[in-house]
Structure formats: structure tokens, C-alpha cells
Design a protein around this motif. Sequence first.
Motif, PDB file in Angstrom:
ATOM      1  N   LYS A  10      10.747   7.227  -2.121  1.00 10.07           N
ATOM      2  CA  LYS A  10       9.372   6.947  -1.279  1.00 10.07           C
ATOM      3  C   LYS A  10       8.536   5.985  -2.023  1.00 10.07           C
ATOM      4  O   LYS A  10       8.103   5.151  -1.328  1.00 10.07           O
ATOM      5  CB  LYS A  10       8.820   8.228  -0.917  1.00 10.07           C
ATOM      6  CG  LYS A  10       9.407   9.036  -0.024  1.00 10.07           C
ATOM      7  CD  LYS A  10       8.493  10.514   0.059  1.00 10.07           C
ATOM      8  CE  LYS A  10       9.069  11.436   0.974  1.00 10.07           C
ATOM      9  NZ  LYS A  10       8.355  12.735   1.309  1.00 10.07           N
ATOM     10  N   ARG A  11       8.381   6.002  -3.271  1.00 12.93           N
ATOM     11  CA  ARG A  11       7.574   5.108  -4.026  1.00 12.93           C
ATOM     12  C   ARG A  11       8.206   3.595  -3.776  1.00 12.93           C
ATOM     13  O   ARG A  11       7.478   2.803  -3.717  1.00 12.93           O
ATOM     14  CB  ARG A  11       7.493   5.480  -5.294  1.00 12.93           C
ATOM     15  CG  ARG A  11       6.482   4.501  -6.243  1.00 12.93           C
ATOM     16  CD  ARG A  11       6.407   4.896  -7.608  1.00 12.93           C
ATOM     17  NE  ARG A  11       5.461   4.349  -8.389  1.00 12.93           N
ATOM     18  CZ  ARG A  11       5.640   2.988  -8.759  1.00 12.93           C
ATOM     19  NH1 ARG A  11       6.570   2.199  -8.442  1.00 12.93           N
ATOM     20  NH2 ARG A  11       4.663   2.150  -9.413  1.00 12.93           N
ATOM     21  N   ILE A  35       1.648  -0.406   5.821  1.00 18.03           N
ATOM     22  CA  ILE A  35       2.656   0.172   4.683  1.00 18.03           C
ATOM     23  C   ILE A  35       3.403   1.422   4.900  1.00 18.03           C
ATOM     24  O   ILE A  35       4.597   1.445   4.762  1.00 18.03           O
ATOM     25  CB  ILE A  35       1.774   0.102   3.378  1.00 18.03           C
ATOM     26  CG1 ILE A  35       1.184  -1.454   3.106  1.00 18.03           C
ATOM     27  CG2 ILE A  35       2.705   0.247   2.269  1.00 18.03           C
ATOM     28  CD1 ILE A  35       0.110  -1.526   2.036  1.00 18.03           C
ATOM     29  N   ALA A  36       2.313   2.501   5.146  1.00 25.68           N
ATOM     30  CA  ALA A  36       3.046   3.751   5.378  1.00 25.68           C
ATOM     31  C   ALA A  36       4.205   3.726   6.534  1.00 25.68           C
ATOM     32  O   ALA A  36       5.339   4.271   6.455  1.00 25.68           O
ATOM     33  CB  ALA A  36       1.958   4.907   5.656  1.00 25.68           C
ATOM     34  N   PRO A  43       0.845   8.401   6.078  1.00 24.09           N
ATOM     35  CA  PRO A  43      -0.235   7.531   5.535  1.00 24.09           C
ATOM     36  C   PRO A  43      -0.595   8.332   4.151  1.00 24.09           C
ATOM     37  O   PRO A  43      -1.045   7.783   3.139  1.00 24.09           O
ATOM     38  CB  PRO A  43      -1.264   7.450   6.363  1.00 24.09           C
ATOM     39  CG  PRO A  43      -0.565   7.547   7.518  1.00 24.09           C
ATOM     40  CD  PRO A  43       0.592   8.390   7.416  1.00 24.09           C
ATOM     41  N   ALA A  44      -0.690   9.851   4.253  1.00 24.13           N
ATOM     42  CA  ALA A  44      -1.244  10.715   3.000  1.00 24.13           C
ATOM     43  C   ALA A  44      -0.216  10.664   1.971  1.00 24.13           C
ATOM     44  O   ALA A  44      -0.608  10.871   0.717  1.00 24.13           O
ATOM     45  CB  ALA A  44      -1.356  11.992   3.538  1.00 24.13           C
ATOM     46  N   THR A  45       1.132  10.385   2.211  1.00 21.66           N
ATOM     47  CA  THR A  45       1.947  10.143   1.203  1.00 21.66           C
ATOM     48  C   THR A  45       1.563   9.360   0.247  1.00 21.66           C
ATOM     49  O   THR A  45       1.805   9.116  -1.054  1.00 21.66           O
ATOM     50  CB  THR A  45       3.446   9.994   1.711  1.00 21.66           C
ATOM     51  OG1 THR A  45       3.815  11.054   2.711  1.00 21.66           O
ATOM     52  CG2 THR A  45       4.680   9.903   0.657  1.00 21.66           C
ATOM     53  N   PHE A  50      -0.304   6.389  -5.259  1.00 22.30           N
ATOM     54  CA  PHE A  50      -1.284   5.369  -5.603  1.00 22.30           C
ATOM     55  C   PHE A  50      -2.793   5.578  -5.208  1.00 22.30           C
ATOM     56  O   PHE A  50      -2.936   6.630  -4.291  1.00 22.30           O
ATOM     57  CB  PHE A  50      -1.044   4.151  -4.802  1.00 22.30           C
ATOM     58  CG  PHE A  50       0.366   3.523  -4.936  1.00 22.30           C
ATOM     59  CD1 PHE A  50       0.566   2.958  -6.302  1.00 22.30           C
ATOM     60  CD2 PHE A  50       1.434   3.972  -4.105  1.00 22.30           C
ATOM     61  CE1 PHE A  50       1.994   2.549  -6.413  1.00 22.30           C
ATOM     62  CE2 PHE A  50       2.573   3.521  -4.252  1.00 22.30           C
ATOM     63  CZ  PHE A  50       3.181   2.812  -5.400  1.00 22.30           C
ATOM     64  N   GLU A  51      -3.777   5.424  -6.049  1.00 20.83           N
ATOM     65  CA  GLU A  51      -5.261   5.808  -5.757  1.00 20.83           C
ATOM     66  C   GLU A  51      -5.844   5.375  -4.486  1.00 20.83           C
ATOM     67  O   GLU A  51      -6.632   5.974  -3.744  1.00 20.83           O
ATOM     68  CB  GLU A  51      -6.038   5.442  -6.951  1.00 20.83           C
ATOM     69  CG  GLU A  51      -5.673   6.261  -8.089  1.00 20.83           C
ATOM     70  CD  GLU A  51      -6.766   5.718  -9.249  1.00 20.83           C
ATOM     71  OE1 GLU A  51      -7.721   5.435  -9.169  1.00 20.83           O
ATOM     72  OE2 GLU A  51      -6.172   6.022 -10.550  1.00 20.83           O
ATOM     73  N   ASN A  52      -5.386   4.040  -4.570  1.00 22.03           N
ATOM     74  CA  ASN A  52      -5.781   3.480  -3.256  1.00 22.03           C
ATOM     75  C   ASN A  52      -5.274   2.134  -2.800  1.00 22.03           C
ATOM     76  O   ASN A  52      -4.253   1.888  -3.802  1.00 22.03           O
ATOM     77  CB  ASN A  52      -7.530   2.966  -3.328  1.00 22.03           C
ATOM     78  CG  ASN A  52      -7.711   2.451  -4.516  1.00 22.03           C
ATOM     79  OD1 ASN A  52      -6.817   1.783  -5.109  1.00 22.03           O
ATOM     80  ND2 ASN A  52      -8.859   2.839  -5.106  1.00 22.03           N
ATOM     81  N   LYS A  53      -5.468   1.137  -2.053  1.00 20.91           N
ATOM     82  CA  LYS A  53      -4.732  -0.032  -1.557  1.00 20.91           C
ATOM     83  C   LYS A  53      -4.810  -0.827  -3.125  1.00 20.91           C
ATOM     84  O   LYS A  53      -3.904  -1.646  -3.435  1.00 20.91           O
ATOM     85  CB  LYS A  53      -5.346  -0.581  -0.541  1.00 20.91           C
ATOM     86  CG  LYS A  53      -4.535  -1.978  -0.171  1.00 20.91           C
ATOM     87  CD  LYS A  53      -5.146  -2.559   1.159  1.00 20.91           C
ATOM     88  CE  LYS A  53      -4.460  -3.975   1.283  1.00 20.91           C
ATOM     89  NZ  LYS A  53      -4.942  -4.534   2.522  1.00 20.91           N
TER      90      LYS A  53
END
Length: 192
Positions: A10-11, A35-36, A43-45, A50-53
Motif C-alpha cells: 500500500k505504501r 493519489i488514494a 483516502p484515510a489510508t 504519511f502525516e500530510n501531503k
Amino acid sequence: MAKLQKSIDKRNALIKATIELVNNNGFHATPMSKIAKMANVSPATIYLYFENKQDLVNQTYLEVKTKYTDFVFNTYDENTSVKTGFELIWKRIAEFNINECEYSFFLTQCNNTPIIDEPSRQEGIRHLQPLLDLWERGKDEGVIKPISDYILYAYSINPISSLMMAQKLGQFQLTKANTEEAFLTAWDSIKL
């Protein structure tokens, strides 16, 4: 073990989607939702990894920079002459740019935008330490012009990205002969 692999997958999918979307749309036109979707995760994944974009982009940058420098310096021997060492590094950079276009385009975008934060940018520069050390040795030996490393990079390494872009657009083909010409031009721009 299967859960760990799924997590890694996933990452990796998020990293891959980030690279592809940024290359095609730019940073600002690449929202987390796209991106998700491209990575086929909710999107929550994203926020599990990652903390944010900003964090996603910085980590992607550093991951790609690591792949780049691992390849570039893999066969480098710091005991070679300055010119031989520079030629090896320069040609490995050209090879990486030709063979790993997506990574290369992403790094070019990162190098030309303020979106990468300063700690990540400094870490990226540290990845280039063997080249910086070679240039320092070249300056000490009177082989390389005693000028800023930024100028040396701008005149000897950055043009590879320009040639790569011309190749992608079908305007130019990096053959063995003109790769050699490009190297000699880069060397001429920094040697004393």
C-alpha cells in the motif's frame, strides 16, 4: 507476514501514484484524493503512512533520491582521478535518467519547486556527498574551477535533465556518441 507485505504494498502504491500524478499534473494539481484513488486505497489510508501531503511528497522525494544515488555511486571508486570519477558519475546519472524516466522527472520537479521542505532538501544534498567530495578534491588539486557546488551542478549535471526532456518529447535521441559529446561539454564547463 502477509499483513506486513500488504502494508508495504500500500505504501509503495501511494509512492508510485504520487510520482505518476506529480509528473503528469504537477504538485498543486495532485490532491490526496487522486493519489488514494490511483493507489486503490481509501483516502484515510494515506494518513497511516504519511502525516500530510507535505510529508508524502518529502518522503517520496527522499526515497527516489536514495534510488538515484544508490545507482549513481554504485560503481564509483573515490581513488580514481577527478576526471575519471566525474565521468563515471556523470554517465551513471545519464543512464539513470534514460532508464528511470519517471523517477528522474519527479526529481527534476522536486529540484525546481519550493514544495520540498528544507530538512528534506538538505538530506537530498547529503545523498550527493561522493560527488561533492570529488569536486572538493578537484578544487584542491586545481582540476575543477573553485566555484560554488551549486554552479558546478547547474552547468554540469542539470543539462542532463534538459536532454532527457528533449528525448521524451521526441526532439532528440541520446545516442552513445552524443552522450559522449554531452559529457565532454559538461567536463569542459567545470574543469580548469
